[in-house]
Design a protein around this motif. Structure first.
Motif, short mmCIF file in Angstrom:
data_model
loop_
_atom_site.label_atom_id
_atom_site.label_comp_id
_atom_site.label_asym_id
_atom_site.label_seq_id
_atom_site.Cartn_x
_atom_site.Cartn_y
_atom_site.Cartn_z
N ASN A 11 100.98 113.18 30.51
CA ASN A 11 100.04 113.61 31.30
C ASN A 11 98.50 114.04 31.06
O ASN A 11 97.77 114.62 31.44
CB ASN A 11 100.55 114.86 32.02
N GLY A 13 96.60 111.76 29.81
CA GLY A 13 95.55 110.65 30.20
C GLY A 13 95.77 109.60 29.54
O GLY A 13 94.65 108.79 29.37
N LYS A 14 96.77 109.10 28.74
CA LYS A 14 96.81 108.08 27.76
C LYS A 14 96.79 106.77 28.81
O LYS A 14 95.79 105.91 28.28
CB LYS A 14 98.01 108.00 26.94
N SER A 15 97.35 106.80 29.91
CA SER A 15 97.32 105.50 30.63
C SER A 15 95.81 105.30 31.34
O SER A 15 95.53 104.16 31.45
CB SER A 15 98.40 105.54 31.98
N THR A 16 95.31 106.16 31.85
CA THR A 16 94.01 106.22 32.31
C THR A 16 93.00 105.77 31.47
O THR A 16 92.15 105.12 31.79
CB THR A 16 93.84 107.80 33.07
N LYS A 119 89.58 114.72 29.50
CA LYS A 119 89.56 115.62 30.93
C LYS A 119 88.49 116.70 30.71
O LYS A 119 88.53 117.95 31.08
CB LYS A 119 90.91 116.19 31.10
N ASP A 121 85.93 116.72 32.16
CA ASP A 121 85.34 117.06 33.45
C ASP A 121 85.75 118.57 33.87
O ASP A 121 85.33 119.10 34.99
CB ASP A 121 85.43 115.98 34.34
N ALA A 149 88.38 110.26 31.01
CA ALA A 149 88.86 108.92 31.17
C ALA A 149 89.04 108.63 32.82
O ALA A 149 88.52 107.43 33.27
CB ALA A 149 90.36 108.80 30.78
N LYS A 150 89.08 109.60 33.51
CA LYS A 150 89.07 109.70 34.88
C LYS A 150 87.72 109.22 35.38
O LYS A 150 87.78 108.28 36.28
CB LYS A 150 89.20 110.78 35.66
#
Ligand code: GDP
Length: 174
Positions: A11, A13-16, A119, A121, A149-150
């Motif tokens: 969670n 944010g590795k994939s994002t 993250k 943001d 990343a988002k």
């Protein structure tokens, strides 16, 4: 071409992040339960490098040394073939030490390590600066880069860092 190990708790944010970096979705996702030794989340490729995503355990309620032992096992296998390592952390969470991950992970003499403060943001600029300072002071990573990343902020900085660490990268063969 080369290998980039992407490590971090579930969670963060590795994939994002990886999807943003190679402009495609995770190409291979393992169906294996999370009891597998490597906890490989997936592999994602660009022309320049392959990113191998590893989940490190997310159970922070465990005693610190137990958690670190588990993380070290993951990192050990991840870093063996990697040309560089990205350790992804959630900037909105309290910082924690990752020195032991690095020490254990760096089997191939000294694997270059980048701490990705993801993250960003979610927190104020002043807080980002404090987190950055903390990780620079209390961990042994080579560099810290704050990103979102988002929202795709800071992705180029990471790419540029990686490219200087790959065996065929321009920085190695000027
Ligand atoms: P992984 O388990 O480490 O691969 O994490 P994911 O990539 O699946 O992301 C976990 C959650 O965090 C998802 O809901 C993402 O949308 C969210 N997320 C990832 N990166 C960011 C970011 O930069 N900012 C914010 N606000 N959320 C993010």
């Amino acid at each position: 071409s080369g290998y980039v190990a992407v490590l971090g708790k579930p969670n963060v944010g590795k994939s994002t992040l990886s999807n943003q970096m190679v402009g495609q979705k995770l190409s291979i996702v393992t169906d294996k339960p999370q009891t597998t030794r490597h906890r490989i989340l997936g592999i994602i490729s660009s022309e320049e490098y392959q990113m191998i995503l590893y989940d490190t355990p997310g159970v922070i309620e465990k005693k610190m040394h137990q958690l670190d032992t588990m993380m070290m096992k993951n990192v050990r296998s991840a870093a063996v073939n990697a040309d560089c390592v990205l350790i992804v952390v959630d900037a909105s969470k309290m910082p924690r030490k990752i020195d032991e991950i690095l020490e254990e992970g760096n089997l191939k003499d000294k694997v270059p390590t980048l701490l990705v403060l993801n993250k960003k943001d979610l927190i104020k600029p002043g807080e980002i600066a404090k987190r950055l300072e903390w990780y620079e002071k209390f961990t042994d990573v080579d560099e810290v880069i704050p990103v979102s990343a988002k929202f795709g902020h800071g992705i180029e900085d990471i790419k540029n860092w990686i490219l200087t660490k790959l065996p065929t990268g321009p920085a190695y063969y000027p």
